[in-house]
Write a protein that holds these residues in place. Structure first.
Motif: not given
Length: 59
Positions: A5-10, A14-21, A48-49, A54-55
């Motif tokens: 769950i913690d990893y899914a939150k991370k 990250e995905a929302t922070a890089q939405i424009f990329t 993306f993988a 590497t988060i």
């Protein structure tokens, strides 16, 4: 289960922070044709993988 769950939150953070990329990647893939579209599509999926895998190393 908590680690998952913690990893899914991370990943979601990250995905929302890089939405424009991600949007830029998608638009570049969408505008290409032929084998260039295939190559760029595969490279986008690989990037993306690697990015999500590497988060924990980047923090």
């Amino acid at each position: 289960m908590k680690k998952i769950i913690d990893y899914a939150k991370k990943v979601a953070k990250e995905a929302t922070a890089q939405i424009f990329t991600a949007l830029g990647f998608f638009l570049s893939w969408f505008l290409l044709t032929g084998s260039a579209k295939d190559v760029v599509g595969v490279m986008i999926l690989i990037s993306f993988a690697l990015w999500f895998a590497t988060i924990n190393f980047r923090k």
